[in-house]
Write a protein that holds these residues in place. Structure first.
Motif, PDB file in Angstrom:
ATOM      1  N   ALA A  17       0.840  -1.209   0.000  1.00 14.84           N
ATOM      2  CA  ALA A  17       0.000   0.000   0.000  1.00 14.84           C
ATOM      3  C   ALA A  17       0.871   1.254   0.000  1.00 14.84           C
ATOM      4  O   ALA A  17       0.529   2.267  -0.617  1.00 14.84           O
ATOM      5  N   GLU A  21       0.684   4.570  -2.291  1.00 14.96           N
ATOM      6  CA  GLU A  21       0.496   5.919  -1.729  1.00 14.96           C
ATOM      7  C   GLU A  21       1.616   6.858  -2.175  1.00 14.96           C
ATOM      8  O   GLU A  21       1.374   8.013  -2.509  1.00 14.96           O
ATOM      9  N   ALA A  33      -8.120   3.410   3.499  1.00 13.54           N
ATOM     10  CA  ALA A  33      -7.096   2.369   3.347  1.00 13.54           C
ATOM     11  C   ALA A  33      -7.698   0.995   3.652  1.00 13.54           C
ATOM     12  O   ALA A  33      -7.418   0.004   2.964  1.00 13.54           O
ATOM     13  N   LYS A  37      -7.971  -2.227   1.120  1.00 10.47           N
ATOM     14  CA  LYS A  37      -7.490  -3.564   1.487  1.00 10.47           C
ATOM     15  C   LYS A  37      -8.603  -4.603   1.333  1.00 10.47           C
ATOM     16  O   LYS A  37      -8.389  -5.706   0.820  1.00 10.47           O
TER      17      LYS A  37
END
Ligand code: ACO
Length: 408
Positions: A17, A21, A33, A37
């Motif tokens: 992630a 980002e 977030a 996920k």
């Protein structure tokens, strides 16, 4: 230098992630977030490693997408990101090649994506396949043409979106197959569609919904936010930002648009819609729809013959296509496409081709946006038999035009 590539497991999610980002320069709220996920299919992620460090990532959503006349499993490519420290070293190219091989292995014949920039994906055989009109309508000039459908049995119901989620899901599922590019929504996607934290609102208030229904049930809905304002003279000057408007029939559709356009205290409606949205035909003064055109979905035929056989055609066609494809070499050969209104066949042949085209051109035409004629006129296709491209373009065109409507 090569960067080994493999899927990640859930424990590697934070590093995966973080690359996303960093590359996009965004800082998601922890709840955003979490949603990202929850949507991730870990077995379909890919990460490129420099030693222990993840430096490039991508993922795929297993979508069921509408294509002309059918619904197909389509690989929805997402989260393509490479760290600034490793850009322009071929990391993306390695990820794309591996991903296309994986998609083929899985038996999906088509991949689709939303491109952050128009120059990235053509080299991997993706073609611009759908477009969106982003427009602003002056609500005080939004009268409909005479004869716009009306159904006295229809009524409107105002509700909180979260309270009517099952009804929204049912209606959406009933209309998803109508337009190429639309795709079925898993529960995690609906959670994102209906997300309504302060950071989802972008200063435009809560998500609201109006349903159109009769005694038989829901026939449509609009989802939107309102940004209230008054001008310096005290006149209401609000903006309604339409997120989604779905309807099962033209009368429900027209009523929902009227409900949005006639909203008290609102002077502008903003929306992103298909280029052939029926509201364009409904508006009497179409020039009041101030629009910006932009590419939307990009499509890649991963297995040309399978993909061409799996969709429907608007007219009969019999054409030998020579496909150029240096990323997926199994496509690079001559194919005879024979199709009519009942089905299609695409076989490898050795005959002289009627047309030679890059695989991206077929991707562009696949969902029905009819871009082959445009490419021919631009001098970008080699036609060996006069009229072959236009015959193929006519057969591959479709109404309604493709549009996904929701970024994945
Ligand atoms: C579906 C989606 O997720 S769209 C999101 C795409 N991601 C982003 O926009 C996030 C920010 N950008 C990035 O993370 C990176 O710059 C990426 C992923 C776009 C490119 O990754 P890189 O590893 O630098 O690409 P790579 O080195 O493999 O480049 C391959 C070729 O594409 C070209 N290229 C790469 N990115 C771009 C770009 N943004 N614009 C134009 N050309 C580009 C390179 O110049 C190179 O060309 P060449 O083969 O002629 O030398």
């Amino acid at each position: 230098m090569t960067y080994p590539i493999r899927p990640i497991d859930e424990s590697e999610w934070p590093a995966f992630a973080r690359v996303n980002e960093e590359a996009f320069g965004w800082t998601p709220h922890p709840k955003q977030a979490e949603r990202f996920k929850a949507q991730t299919e870990f077995d379909r992620t890919l990460a490129a490693f420099d030693g222990e460090q993840i430096v490039g990532v991508t993922g795929v959503f297993s979508l069921t997408m509408t294509v002309p006349g059918r619904q197909l499993p389509v690989a929805g490519v997402t989260a393509v990101s490479v760290l600034a420290s490793h850009r322009r070293r071929g990391v993306l190219s390695s990820l794309m090649r591996r991903q296309l091989a994986d998609i083929r292995e899985r038996g999906e014949s088509v991949a689709a994506l939303y491109a952050s920039e128009a120059l990235i994906y053509g080299r991997y055989g993706y073609g611009r396949a759908a477009a969106e009109l982003s427009f602003k309508v002056d609500t005080h000039r939004s009268a409909f043409v005479p004869g716009a459908p009306q159904d006295p049995s229809l009524r409107l119901r105002v509700a909180k979106p979260a309270d009517v989620r099952p009804e929204l899901e049912t209606l959406f599922a009933a209309v998803v197959a109508r337009r190429p590019g639309r795709y079925e929504r898993k529960p995690e996607f609906w959670t994102s569609v209906l997300a309504d934290e302060e950071y989802d609102q972008h200063g435009a208030g809560s998500l609201r919904t109006v349903l159109a229904e009769d005694d038989g049930g829901v026939r449509g809905y609009a989802l939107f936010r309102i940004k209230s304002s008054w001008d310096e003279t005290g006149v209401p000057d609000g903006t309604l930002k339409l997120q989604e408007l779905e309807a099962a029939d033209p009368a429900a559709y027209a009523l929902l648009w009227r409900s949005v356009l006639d909203r008290d205290l609102v002077s502008t409606v903003e929306a992103g819609r298909p280029v052939d949205d029926p509201v364009i035909a409904l508006l009497a003064d179409q020039r009041r729809l101030r629009a910006r055109w932009a590419d939307e979905l990009w499509v890649r035929l991963v297995e040309v013959d399978k993909a061409l056989t799996e969709r429907a055609y608007a007219a009969p066609v019999d054409v030998v296509i020579e496909v150029e494809d240096d990323v997926c070499p199994w496509n690079a050969r001559r194919w005879r496409l024979t199709a009519d209104l009942t089905g299609a066949e695409c076989k490898p042949v050795e005959e002289e081709p009627d047309v030679t085209l890059p695989v991206a051109a077929l991707g562009s035409a696949y969902l029905g946006d009819g871009m082959l004629g445009e490419r021919l006129d631009a001098g970008l296709l080699r036609e060996h038999s006069s009229g072959a491209v236009r015959r193929l373009a006519t057969a591959m065109s479709w109404s309604p035009k493709p549009w996904a409507g929701l970024t994945f």
